[in-house]
Design a protein around this motif. Structure first.
Motif, PDB file in Angstrom:
ATOM      1  N   LEU A  83       9.791  19.192 -31.563  1.00  0.00           N
ATOM      2  CA  LEU A  83      11.433  19.511 -31.785  1.00  0.00           C
ATOM      3  C   LEU A  83      11.485  20.839 -32.038  1.00  0.00           C
ATOM      4  O   LEU A  83      12.548  21.560 -31.484  1.00  0.00           O
ATOM      5  N   VAL A  84      10.837  21.215 -33.032  1.00  0.00           N
ATOM      6  CA  VAL A  84      11.072  22.770 -33.567  1.00  0.00           C
ATOM      7  C   VAL A  84      10.633  23.733 -32.423  1.00  0.00           C
ATOM      8  O   VAL A  84      11.374  24.851 -32.288  1.00  0.00           O
ATOM      9  N   ARG A  85       9.578  23.767 -31.788  1.00  0.00           N
ATOM     10  CA  ARG A  85       9.167  24.717 -30.809  1.00  0.00           C
ATOM     11  C   ARG A  85      10.259  24.631 -29.646  1.00  0.00           C
ATOM     12  O   ARG A  85      10.570  25.681 -29.275  1.00  0.00           O
ATOM     13  N   ALA A  86      10.836  23.309 -29.219  1.00  0.00           N
ATOM     14  CA  ALA A  86      11.752  23.381 -28.118  1.00  0.00           C
ATOM     15  C   ALA A  86      12.931  24.210 -28.683  1.00  0.00           C
ATOM     16  O   ALA A  86      13.478  24.954 -27.677  1.00  0.00           O
ATOM     17  N   GLY A  87      13.389  24.378 -29.892  1.00  0.00           N
ATOM     18  CA  GLY A  87      14.492  25.162 -30.139  1.00  0.00           C
ATOM     19  C   GLY A  87      14.099  26.694 -30.027  1.00  0.00           C
ATOM     20  O   GLY A  87      15.060  27.533 -30.546  1.00  0.00           O
ATOM     21  N   LEU A  88      12.636  26.982 -29.990  1.00  0.00           N
ATOM     22  CA  LEU A  88      12.352  28.342 -30.194  1.00  0.00           C
ATOM     23  C   LEU A  88      12.088  29.019 -28.451  1.00  0.00           C
ATOM     24  O   LEU A  88      12.369  30.146 -28.487  1.00  0.00           O
ATOM     25  N   VAL A  89      11.407  28.024 -27.813  1.00  0.00           N
ATOM     26  CA  VAL A  89      11.137  28.529 -26.480  1.00  0.00           C
ATOM     27  C   VAL A  89      11.547  27.535 -25.243  1.00  0.00           C
ATOM     28  O   VAL A  89      11.279  28.130 -24.153  1.00  0.00           O
ATOM     29  N   GLY A  90      12.386  26.707 -25.669  1.00  0.00           N
ATOM     30  CA  GLY A  90      13.037  25.695 -24.523  1.00  0.00           C
ATOM     31  C   GLY A  90      11.869  24.569 -24.314  1.00  0.00           C
ATOM     32  O   GLY A  90      10.852  24.530 -24.874  1.00  0.00           O
ATOM     33  N   GLY A  91      12.497  23.579 -23.397  1.00  0.00           N
ATOM     34  CA  GLY A  91      11.858  22.534 -23.264  1.00  0.00           C
ATOM     35  C   GLY A  91      12.442  21.524 -23.821  1.00  0.00           C
ATOM     36  O   GLY A  91      13.137  21.703 -24.759  1.00  0.00           O
ATOM     37  N   LYS A  92      12.040  20.035 -23.530  1.00  0.00           N
ATOM     38  CA  LYS A  92      12.683  18.655 -23.963  1.00  0.00           C
ATOM     39  C   LYS A  92      14.121  18.846 -23.773  1.00  0.00           C
ATOM     40  O   LYS A  92      14.925  18.365 -24.767  1.00  0.00           O
ATOM     41  N   GLY A  93      14.637  19.339 -22.764  1.00  0.00           N
ATOM     42  CA  GLY A  93      16.238  19.585 -22.507  1.00  0.00           C
ATOM     43  C   GLY A  93      16.792  20.886 -22.922  1.00  0.00           C
ATOM     44  O   GLY A  93      17.903  20.961 -22.789  1.00  0.00           O
ATOM     45  N   VAL A  94      16.126  21.636 -23.493  1.00  0.00           N
ATOM     46  CA  VAL A  94      16.738  22.878 -23.912  1.00  0.00           C
ATOM     47  C   VAL A  94      16.120  24.170 -23.136  1.00  0.00           C
ATOM     48  O   VAL A  94      14.977  24.172 -22.787  1.00  0.00           O
ATOM     49  N   PRO A  95      17.052  24.879 -22.496  1.00  0.00           N
ATOM     50  CA  PRO A  95      16.746  25.971 -21.421  1.00  0.00           C
ATOM     51  C   PRO A  95      15.719  26.757 -22.156  1.00  0.00           C
ATOM     52  O   PRO A  95      15.806  27.180 -23.386  1.00  0.00           O
ATOM     53  N   GLU A  96      15.095  27.575 -21.359  1.00  0.00           N
ATOM     54  CA  GLU A  96      13.789  28.417 -21.833  1.00  0.00           C
ATOM     55  C   GLU A  96      14.635  29.842 -22.253  1.00  0.00           C
ATOM     56  O   GLU A  96      14.045  30.586 -22.633  1.00  0.00           O
ATOM     57  N   THR A  97      15.922  29.973 -21.750  1.00  0.00           N
ATOM     58  CA  THR A  97      16.677  31.109 -22.092  1.00  0.00           C
ATOM     59  C   THR A  97      16.917  31.154 -23.592  1.00  0.00           C
ATOM     60  O   THR A  97      17.108  32.424 -24.113  1.00  0.00           O
ATOM     61  N   VAL A  98      16.798  30.097 -24.342  1.00  0.00           N
ATOM     62  CA  VAL A  98      16.667  30.287 -25.590  1.00  0.00           C
ATOM     63  C   VAL A  98      15.711  31.091 -26.383  1.00  0.00           C
ATOM     64  O   VAL A  98      16.154  31.223 -27.734  1.00  0.00           O
ATOM     65  N   LEU A 377      14.288  13.432 -32.626  1.00  0.00           N
ATOM     66  CA  LEU A 377      13.118  12.665 -32.593  1.00  0.00           C
ATOM     67  C   LEU A 377      13.364  11.395 -31.946  1.00  0.00           C
ATOM     68  O   LEU A 377      12.439  10.731 -31.404  1.00  0.00           O
ATOM     69  N   GLY A 378      14.454  10.915 -32.034  1.00  0.00           N
ATOM     70  CA  GLY A 378      14.760   9.436 -31.269  1.00  0.00           C
ATOM     71  C   GLY A 378      14.743   9.774 -29.813  1.00  0.00           C
ATOM     72  O   GLY A 378      14.162   8.717 -29.044  1.00  0.00           O
ATOM     73  N   ALA A 379      15.077  10.779 -29.169  1.00  0.00           N
ATOM     74  CA  ALA A 379      14.765  11.123 -27.548  1.00  0.00           C
ATOM     75  C   ALA A 379      13.334  11.170 -27.337  1.00  0.00           C
ATOM     76  O   ALA A 379      13.023  10.809 -26.308  1.00  0.00           O
ATOM     77  N   LEU A 380      12.671  11.964 -28.266  1.00  0.00           N
ATOM     78  CA  LEU A 380      11.111  11.865 -27.937  1.00  0.00           C
ATOM     79  C   LEU A 380      10.707  10.577 -27.911  1.00  0.00           C
ATOM     80  O   LEU A 380       9.436  10.160 -27.288  1.00  0.00           O
ATOM     81  N   ARG A 381      10.802  10.008 -29.115  1.00  0.00           N
ATOM     82  CA  ARG A 381      10.372   8.420 -29.152  1.00  0.00           C
ATOM     83  C   ARG A 381      10.641   7.644 -27.953  1.00  0.00           C
ATOM     84  O   ARG A 381       9.741   6.829 -27.285  1.00  0.00           O
ATOM     85  N   ALA A 382      12.081   7.666 -27.490  1.00  0.00           N
ATOM     86  CA  ALA A 382      12.539   7.046 -26.445  1.00  0.00           C
ATOM     87  C   ALA A 382      11.795   7.297 -25.084  1.00  0.00           C
ATOM     88  O   ALA A 382      11.438   6.610 -24.346  1.00  0.00           O
ATOM     89  N   ALA A 383      11.476   8.528 -24.959  1.00  0.00           N
ATOM     90  CA  ALA A 383      10.808   9.201 -23.661  1.00  0.00           C
ATOM     91  C   ALA A 383       9.375   8.530 -23.655  1.00  0.00           C
ATOM     92  O   ALA A 383       8.895   8.142 -22.610  1.00  0.00           O
ATOM     93  N   ARG A 384       8.657   8.589 -24.939  1.00  0.00           N
ATOM     94  CA  ARG A 384       7.434   8.050 -24.919  1.00  0.00           C
ATOM     95  C   ARG A 384       7.314   6.630 -24.705  1.00  0.00           C
ATOM     96  O   ARG A 384       6.295   6.185 -23.867  1.00  0.00           O
ATOM     97  N   GLU A 385       8.260   5.708 -25.028  1.00  0.00           N
ATOM     98  CA  GLU A 385       8.172   4.526 -24.968  1.00  0.00           C
ATOM     99  C   GLU A 385       8.450   3.987 -23.449  1.00  0.00           C
ATOM    100  O   GLU A 385       7.999   3.198 -22.771  1.00  0.00           O
ATOM    101  N   GLU A 386       9.312   4.788 -22.632  1.00  0.00           N
ATOM    102  CA  GLU A 386       9.651   4.612 -21.233  1.00  0.00           C
ATOM    103  C   GLU A 386       8.274   4.934 -20.690  1.00  0.00           C
ATOM    104  O   GLU A 386       8.066   4.279 -19.402  1.00  0.00           O
ATOM    105  N   HIS A 387       7.663   6.173 -21.169  1.00  0.00           N
ATOM    106  CA  HIS A 387       6.359   6.282 -20.330  1.00  0.00           C
ATOM    107  C   HIS A 387       5.381   5.409 -20.359  1.00  0.00           C
ATOM    108  O   HIS A 387       4.659   4.739 -19.500  1.00  0.00           O
ATOM    109  N   MET A 388       5.390   4.644 -21.551  1.00  0.00           N
ATOM    110  CA  MET A 388       4.438   3.393 -21.909  1.00  0.00           C
ATOM    111  C   MET A 388       4.782   2.218 -20.947  1.00  0.00           C
ATOM    112  O   MET A 388       3.874   1.619 -20.308  1.00  0.00           O
ATOM    113  N   ARG A 389       6.148   2.105 -21.021  1.00  0.00           N
ATOM    114  CA  ARG A 389       6.670   0.886 -20.155  1.00  0.00           C
ATOM    115  C   ARG A 389       6.302   1.075 -18.704  1.00  0.00           C
ATOM    116  O   ARG A 389       5.880   0.055 -18.393  1.00  0.00           O
TER     117      ARG A 389
END
Length: 443
Positions: A83-98, A377-389
Motif C-alpha cells: 500500500l505504501v510503496r504503491a503511493g510512491l512508485v505506482g502499481g495496485k491501480g496507481v499510475p507509475e507517474t506518481v 487494504l480491503g482492495a488488496l485482500r479482495a484481490a488475494r481472495e479472488e486469486h485463491m478462489r
C-alpha cells in the motif's frame, strides 16, 4: 500432539492449518454454505463443517499484531508495504507517474515528560546516557545524571532517571490526544501550504492535493510518535501531476510551520499539548539514501507492533486487576496506573483511558492514510481472495457457477479460537513458523 497425529482426519486438519497460513490463534467456525439454482431451486452444491476435523473450519484470525500471531501479522505487514510503496512508485491501480510527485518522509515526536535513560551514538561510538558535570539533584534526592553507555537490550532504556519527577499524567494524556493533534496538523499543513502558494483553501483543492500515509510507533519511554509519507498531487490525486509551483521545499516549509503551531487541549485539566521539538523532514528519492523501498518497509514494520517495547501487556487490563501482580516493567505499571486514575474522572470519560490502559492511553489507529494516497487494504485482500478462489476453481476444489443465476445461503456460528500447545508445535512444523518464546522478537 500424539493424539492429533494419530487422528484419522489428521491430513485434513493439516490442510486447514496450511490454508490458514500457520495462524497461531485461528477462528473456529461451525456451519454450512449452500448454492441453489435461482430458477429451479435445485441444490447445486453444499459445504458443511460436519465432516471436518472436530466438526469445525479453522480460518486465520487476521490480527495485525506480531505478538499475538506472527503469521497473520506478516500478511498485514506485506499488505501495508504494498500500500505504501504503491503511493510512491505506482502499481495496485496507481499510475507509475506518481513517482515524479514531490514526496517527504516526516517524523513527528512527542515532547519531553522527564529525563529517561537513552542510547545515543555518534560516528559509530556509543555515548554516555546523561553525562553532566553540573548535574542537579532532584527534590527526591536523585542525581539527574547517568554516565552509563547503554547496550541495545538494556532494560533501563526508557526508564525515568527519577520516576517521582516524571510527568506520567502528561505522557498518558499525550497518547490519548495525539490522534486529534495529528488531525489538526494535517489541517494546518494544508492551510499553510495554501498561504505559501498565495491561494485560499478552496483554490488549493482545485489545483493540488496533499496525500499522506502514516504509522504510529511507541518509544521506549511509553509515548507514541508518528512517521508519515506526505505527497503532493494534482487536483485529481495521484493520476494528475501537481502544478509546477507545488514543490517539495514549499511542502517542507509548511510541515515545519504546522508542526510548530498546532496544539490540542485537555480542557478539564487545563493541559495543552504540542509536538516535540525533534522534527525530522526528509525528501524521498528513488535512488538516494531514503528510497521508496526503505520507507515502505519502515512503515510496514511498525504497523504490526504495539506497546510491547515499553514492557506492557498485549491485552486489556480490567479495573479490578491487581497491577502489582502483573508481569510488567515498573515504568509501564505506573503508566497503566495513571490511565486507571485519570480514566475514573468523569470529565475524562471520552478519552476511554481505562479501556486503553494496556496501550498506555493511545486509542487511535496505528496506520492510516488519506483517501487518495493509494489503494486500500480491503482492495488488496479482495484481490488475494479472488486469486485463491480462481485457483480453487481451476483445480476443481470449487464448482464453477454463473454468479448471476446462483443463490448462495451461508450459515456460520463462532465455535472458539486458538490451538492447543501440542497443535501449535505441529502447526509450526507444518508451516515453518516460529513458536512464541523461541526467539527474542516474540517472547
Amino acid at each position: 500432539m500424539i493424539a492429533r497425529l494419530h487422528d484419522p482426519n489428521y491430513n485434513r486438519w493439516a490442510c486447514q492449518i496450511k490454508r490458514a497460513g500457520g495462524c497461531r490463534q485461528p477462528i473456529h467456525l461451525r456451519g454450512k454454505v449452500e448454492h441453489y439454482d435461482q430458477a429451479t431451486g435445485q441444490l447445486l452444491h453444499r459445504y458443511s463443517t460436519i465432516r471436518e476435523p472436530d466438526g469445525i473450519l479453522r480460518v486465520p484470525c487476521k490480527t495485525r499484531r506480531a505478538t499475538r500471531c506472527p503469521a497473520c501479522a506478516e500478511v498485514y505487514r506485506a499488505d501495508t508495504y504494498q500500500l505504501v510503496r504503491a503511493g510512491l512508485v505506482g502499481g495496485k491501480g496507481v499510475p507509475e507517474t506518481v513517482s515524479s510527485h514531490p514526496c517527504l518522509f516526516v517524523t513527528l515526536t512527542a515532547p519531553s515528560f522527564g529525563a529517561v535513560h537513552v542510547r545515543r551514538e555518534k560516528n559509530g561510538k556509543v555515548l554516555p546516557c546523561h553525562a553532566r558535570r553540573d548535574a542537579t539533584t532532584c527534590p527526591h534526592g536523585q542525581v539527574m545524571s547517568c554516565t552509563d553507555r547503554h547496550s541495545v537490550d538494556d532494560p533501563r532504556l526508557g526508564e525515568p532517571l527519577c520516576p517521582d519527577c516524571y510527568d506520567y499524567e502528561g505522557s498518558v494524556l499525550f497518547n490519548a490526544i495525539s490522534p486529534e493533534l495529528w488531525r489538526r496538523f494535517t489541517e494546518a499543513l494544508r492551510r499553510r501550504f495554501a498561504k505559501l502558494s498565495g491561494l485560499t483553501l478552496k483554490a488549493l483543492r482545485e489545483q493540488a492535493t496533499i496525500s499522506f500515509a502514516k504509522v504510529a510507533e511507541y518509544q521506549r519511554r511509553g509515548v507514541v510518535h508518528f512517521h508519515a509519507v506526505i505527497r503532493l498531487d494534482g487536483p485529481d490525486g495521484p493520476t494528475s501531476p501537481p502544478p509546477s509551483w507545488a514543490t517539495a521545499d514549499a511542502l517542507g516549509q509548511a510541515v515545519h510551520h504546522a508542526a510548530a503551531v498546532v496544539t490540542a487541549e485537555v480542557k478539564p485539566l487545563s493541559r495543552t499539548f504540542r509536538w516535540g521539538t525533534q522534527l525530522d523532514v526528509r525528501r524521498i528519492t528513488m535512488d538516494g539514501e531514503l528510497t521508496e523501498q526503505a520507507v515502505a518497509a519502515y512503515i510496514a514494520k511498525y504497523a504490526t507492533k504495539a506497546a510491547e517495547c515499553v514492557g506492557t501487556l498485549d491485552r486489556r487490563i480490567q479495573p479490578l486487576d491487581d497491577l502489582a501482580a502483573l508481569p510488567i516493567r515498573e515504568h509501564a505499571r505506573r503508566l497503566i496506573a495513571e490511565c486507571m486514575r485519570l480514566g475514573a474522572l468523569d470529565a475524562l470519560t471520552d478519552l476511554r483511558l481505562i479501556q486503553w490502559a494496556h496501550m498506555l492511553g493511545f486509542r487511535g489507529h496505528f496506520s492510516t492514510k488519506s483517501r487518495r494516497y493509494s489503494t486500500t487494504l480491503g482492495a488488496l485482500r479482495a484481490a488475494r481472495e479472488e486469486h485463491m478462489r480462481a485457483e480453487e476453481i481451476t483445480t476443481g476444489r470449487l464448482p464453477l457457477f454463473d454468479e448471476d443465476t446462483v443463490l448462495v445461503i451461508a450459515h456460520w456460528q463462532y465455535a472458539g479460537q486458538g490451538l492447543s500447545i501440542g497443535e501449535q508445535v505441529l502447526a509450526a512444523a507444518l508451516t515453518g513458523t516460529r513458536l512464541a518464546g523461541v526467539d527474542g522478537d516474540h517472547r
